[in-house]
Design a protein around this motif. Structure first.
Motif, mmCIF file in Angstrom:
data_model
loop_
_atom_site.group_PDB
_atom_site.id
_atom_site.type_symbol
_atom_site.label_atom_id
_atom_site.label_comp_id
_atom_site.label_asym_id
_atom_site.label_seq_id
_atom_site.Cartn_x
_atom_site.Cartn_y
_atom_site.Cartn_z
ATOM 1 N N GLU A 50 19.611 17.578 -0.382
ATOM 2 C CA GLU A 50 19.005 18.921 -0.346
ATOM 3 C C GLU A 50 18.308 19.268 -1.653
ATOM 4 O O GLU A 50 17.427 20.132 -1.686
ATOM 5 C CB GLU A 50 20.087 19.956 -0.033
ATOM 6 C CG GLU A 50 20.745 19.733 1.320
ATOM 7 C CD GLU A 50 22.138 20.341 1.416
ATOM 8 O OE1 GLU A 50 22.550 21.026 0.454
ATOM 9 O OE2 GLU A 50 22.806 20.109 2.430
ATOM 10 N N ARG A 51 18.716 18.612 -2.745
ATOM 11 C CA ARG A 51 18.170 18.854 -4.084
ATOM 12 C C ARG A 51 18.280 20.321 -4.506
ATOM 13 O O ARG A 51 17.412 20.863 -5.188
ATOM 14 C CB ARG A 51 16.723 18.379 -4.204
ATOM 15 C CG ARG A 51 16.638 17.017 -4.832
ATOM 16 C CD ARG A 51 16.769 15.920 -3.832
ATOM 17 N NE ARG A 51 15.468 15.574 -3.256
ATOM 18 C CZ ARG A 51 15.328 14.775 -2.195
ATOM 19 N NH1 ARG A 51 16.380 14.291 -1.579
ATOM 20 N NH2 ARG A 51 14.136 14.474 -1.745
ATOM 21 N N GLY A 52 19.349 20.965 -4.076
ATOM 22 C CA GLY A 52 19.587 22.336 -4.472
ATOM 23 C C GLY A 52 20.302 23.101 -3.385
ATOM 24 O O GLY A 52 20.794 22.532 -2.401
ATOM 25 N N CYS A 53 20.362 24.406 -3.569
ATOM 26 C CA CYS A 53 21.008 25.262 -2.577
ATOM 27 C C CYS A 53 20.436 26.670 -2.673
ATOM 28 O O CYS A 53 19.850 27.055 -3.686
ATOM 29 C CB CYS A 53 22.521 25.291 -2.774
ATOM 30 S SG CYS A 53 23.073 26.012 -4.343
ATOM 31 N N ASP A 54 20.621 27.431 -1.600
ATOM 32 C CA ASP A 54 20.144 28.816 -1.612
ATOM 33 C C ASP A 54 21.196 29.714 -2.249
ATOM 34 O O ASP A 54 22.286 29.268 -2.638
ATOM 35 C CB ASP A 54 19.775 29.281 -0.202
ATOM 36 C CG ASP A 54 20.953 29.247 0.778
ATOM 37 O OD1 ASP A 54 22.129 29.228 0.334
ATOM 38 O OD2 ASP A 54 20.701 29.253 1.999
ATOM 39 N N MET A 55 20.871 30.993 -2.359
ATOM 40 C CA MET A 55 21.756 31.916 -3.065
ATOM 41 C C MET A 55 23.076 32.111 -2.332
ATOM 42 O O MET A 55 24.138 32.205 -2.962
ATOM 43 C CB MET A 55 21.047 33.260 -3.277
ATOM 44 C CG MET A 55 21.808 34.253 -4.137
ATOM 45 S SD MET A 55 22.274 33.625 -5.785
ATOM 46 C CE MET A 55 20.698 33.143 -6.457
ATOM 47 N N ASN A 56 23.046 32.154 -1.009
ATOM 48 C CA ASN A 56 24.289 32.320 -0.259
ATOM 49 C C ASN A 56 25.249 31.172 -0.543
ATOM 50 O O ASN A 56 26.457 31.387 -0.737
ATOM 51 C CB ASN A 56 24.007 32.401 1.243
ATOM 52 C CG ASN A 56 23.376 33.715 1.653
ATOM 53 O OD1 ASN A 56 23.525 34.724 0.962
ATOM 54 N ND2 ASN A 56 22.673 33.724 2.761
ATOM 55 N N THR A 57 24.723 29.953 -0.576
ATOM 56 C CA THR A 57 25.564 28.791 -0.865
ATOM 57 C C THR A 57 26.067 28.836 -2.299
ATOM 58 O O THR A 57 27.235 28.506 -2.570
ATOM 59 C CB THR A 57 24.777 27.491 -0.622
ATOM 60 O OG1 THR A 57 24.348 27.457 0.738
ATOM 61 C CG2 THR A 57 25.639 26.274 -0.909
ATOM 62 N N ALA A 58 25.190 29.238 -3.234
ATOM 63 C CA ALA A 58 25.593 29.314 -4.636
ATOM 64 C C ALA A 58 26.740 30.306 -4.824
ATOM 65 O O ALA A 58 27.674 30.048 -5.593
ATOM 66 C CB ALA A 58 24.400 29.708 -5.500
ATOM 67 N N VAL A 59 26.680 31.425 -4.117
ATOM 68 C CA VAL A 59 27.771 32.405 -4.189
ATOM 69 C C VAL A 59 29.034 31.830 -3.553
ATOM 70 O O VAL A 59 30.146 31.973 -4.081
ATOM 71 C CB VAL A 59 27.355 33.729 -3.513
ATOM 72 C CG1 VAL A 59 28.543 34.685 -3.413
ATOM 73 C CG2 VAL A 59 26.217 34.389 -4.288
ATOM 74 N N ASP A 60 28.869 31.169 -2.410
ATOM 75 C CA ASP A 60 30.002 30.569 -1.716
ATOM 76 C C ASP A 60 30.698 29.524 -2.584
ATOM 77 O O ASP A 60 31.935 29.422 -2.586
ATOM 78 C CB ASP A 60 29.524 29.932 -0.407
ATOM 79 C CG ASP A 60 30.656 29.285 0.370
ATOM 80 O OD1 ASP A 60 31.618 29.999 0.722
ATOM 81 O OD2 ASP A 60 30.582 28.068 0.628
ATOM 82 N N LEU A 61 29.927 28.763 -3.346
ATOM 83 C CA LEU A 61 30.499 27.735 -4.217
ATOM 84 C C LEU A 61 31.157 28.316 -5.462
ATOM 85 O O LEU A 61 31.963 27.652 -6.110
ATOM 86 C CB LEU A 61 29.411 26.748 -4.660
ATOM 87 C CG LEU A 61 28.807 25.843 -3.592
ATOM 88 C CD1 LEU A 61 27.684 25.003 -4.196
ATOM 89 C CD2 LEU A 61 29.866 24.943 -2.983
ATOM 90 N N GLY A 62 30.788 29.531 -5.818
ATOM 91 C CA GLY A 62 31.283 30.123 -7.054
ATOM 92 C C GLY A 62 30.394 29.862 -8.238
ATOM 93 O O GLY A 62 30.761 30.166 -9.382
#
Length: 256
Positions: free
Chosen positions: A165-177
């Motif tokens: 994916e070479r990255g993530c969106d903001m929802n995923t970033a929040v989910d990951l911490g």
């Protein structure tokens, strides 16, 4: 306001918070070697000053940073990996004892993404992406992200983020911490500053000790990972694959 042109950085200090703002919008806030040196100096000033309790990283425009300015990769070939300004910035941020926050007004790319692992608080606009472009360039992730991303996401998810994916969106970033909270653009910096003002009102000694204790267990591993990544990164910069990719990127930038 103290303005540090022509580095592409603006600095303000208010309410015991130093705001370091990347201000190179025409170049998508890409960070040059000159800027890294200035960032290191600013962190040292903030560390020594009794009038500064916290640091906030922010940017102008609609992108946090496009990451390392591509011109620096060629310069870096002539410099030992552990003497590069980018490496010295990594060390300075990892060892910075006071709370650090980042306000992502847009995409955080490359070192703009990996530096977030070393910010104590991160807020971002919902449309921002955390971008790890290293695989596309024939490079590896840096700033101890090869250590810290799997700790947050697990091995399989980290592999997908870095190599597929070479990255993530903001929802995923929040989910990951990796990010504390998604905040609408109009309230982004006010939210970050609100939190930092609350921290700045606390006992400075207790705040610094709290951060030190929270990071104590992983500090040695982080420094080792940064050094190992940087050495490997430097080696890969000399490969034909990376040279070709960097040349293509430079050509595309010149056309834009």
């Amino acid at each position: 306001m103290v303005e540090t042109e022509p580095t592409g950085i603006e600095v303000t200090v208010a309410d015991r918070i130093m705001t370091i703002r990347l201000n190179r919008e025409a170049k998508r806030n890409a960070i040059t070697y000159y800027m890294y040196r200035e960032l290191v100096d600013l962190l040292h000033v903030a560390e020594r000053s009794e009038e500064i309790s916290c640091v906030l990283f922010a940017s102008t425009g609609t992108i946090f940073t496009a990451g390392h300015d591509v011109s620096g990769f060629a310069q870096g070939l002539e410099i030992a990996y552990d003497e590069k300004p980018s490496f010295l910035f990594m060390k300075a941020l990892v060892d910075f004892p006071k709370p650090v926050a980042a306000a992502l007004n847009g995409n955080a790319v490359g070192i703009g993404a990996t530096m977030l692992f070393h910010c104590d608080l991160v807020y971002g606009v919902p449309e921002a992406r955390i971008v790890f472009p290293f695989a596309d360039m024939g490079l590896i992730p840096e700033f101890a992200s090869s250590l810290l991303l799997p700790r947050l996401a697990g091995h399989r998810r980290a592999m997908a983020i870095l190599l597929h994916e070479r990255g993530c969106d903001m929802n995923t970033a929040v989910d990951l911490g990796l990010v504390n909270e998604a905040v609408p653009r109009s309230g982004l910096e006010p939210r970050a500053l609100q939190v930092l003002r609350g921290i700045a009102a606390l006992s400075p000694d207790a705040v610094v000790m709290t951060k030190k204790l929270l990071k104590a267990e992983e500090r040695t591993a982080i420094h080792a990972a940064i050094r190992h990544e940087a050495e490997s990164f430097h080696h890969l910069l000399q490969s034909p694959f990376v040279r070709n990719r960097l040349a293509a990127i430079k050509e595309r930038i010149s056309r834009d």
